[in-house]
Design an enzyme around this catalytic site. Structure first.
Site: not given
Ligand code: DQA
Length: 150
Positions: A74, A107, A22, A100, A9-10, A98, A77, A17
């Site tokens: 990735n 964080r 990011y 991020h 998501p997102n 994985e 959330a 964002r």
């Molecule tokens: C994320 C880190 C997560 O905590 C966050 O909810 C994201 C992006 C990252 O790529 O840094 O949406 O996975």
């Protein structure tokens, strides 16, 4: 060698964002980078993004039936909440890395725990979008060394 790149998501809002966290690269531009990196590495990729947990589970199951060799994911959330995504990875048993974009370890506390981490062969954290390139490279190496996939 066929690698699925899955984003949660997102991630489709990259470039819009929280740019200070990011970065400024838009999701469409990231997709072009995936293609460029895949071409350089001589691998096939399929990118998928969803804001819906069940759709990510469905895609992981499809990746099994479509015989993907590896997954770069990735879960955004859902990293911190989804047992369903962990179970889908365990059920299909596809080697997974994985990624991020941000450094989740530096964080909020709730971002420090990842359900899928125990399953993944590696976690690449805080390297920005370069993290996906590193993950593809590492996955290629892993598959060549351990599974004799070329
Ligand atoms: C994320 C880190 C997560 O905590 C966050 O909810 C994201 C992006 C990252 O790529 O840094 O949406 O996975």
């Amino acid at each position: 060698m066929n690698i699925a790149i899955i984003n949660g998501p997102n991630i489709n809002l990259l470039g819009i964002r929280e740019k200070e966290i990011y970065g400024t690269c838009a999701y469409v531009d990231l997709l072009n980078k995936y293609d460029e990196w895949a071409k350089n590495l001589g691998i096939e990729i399929k990118a998928f993004q969803s804001n819906v947990e069940g759709e990510i589970v469905n895609f992981i199951q499809e990746a099994y039936f479509d015989k993907f060799d590896g997954i770069v994911i990735n879960p955004a959330a859902y990293t911190h909440t989804s047992i369903a995504i962990l179970d889908a990875l365990k059920a299909t048993n596809i080697p997974t890395i994985e990624v991020h974009i941000s450094n989740v370890n530096e964080r909020e506390d709730f971002r420090k725990f990842s359900y899928i981490k125990e399953y993944c062969i590696k976690s690449i954290v805080g390297k920005g979008i370069e993290g996906y390139r590193i993950a593809l490279e590492e996955m290629k190496k892993y598959l060549e060394e351990t599974k004799w996939v070329i």
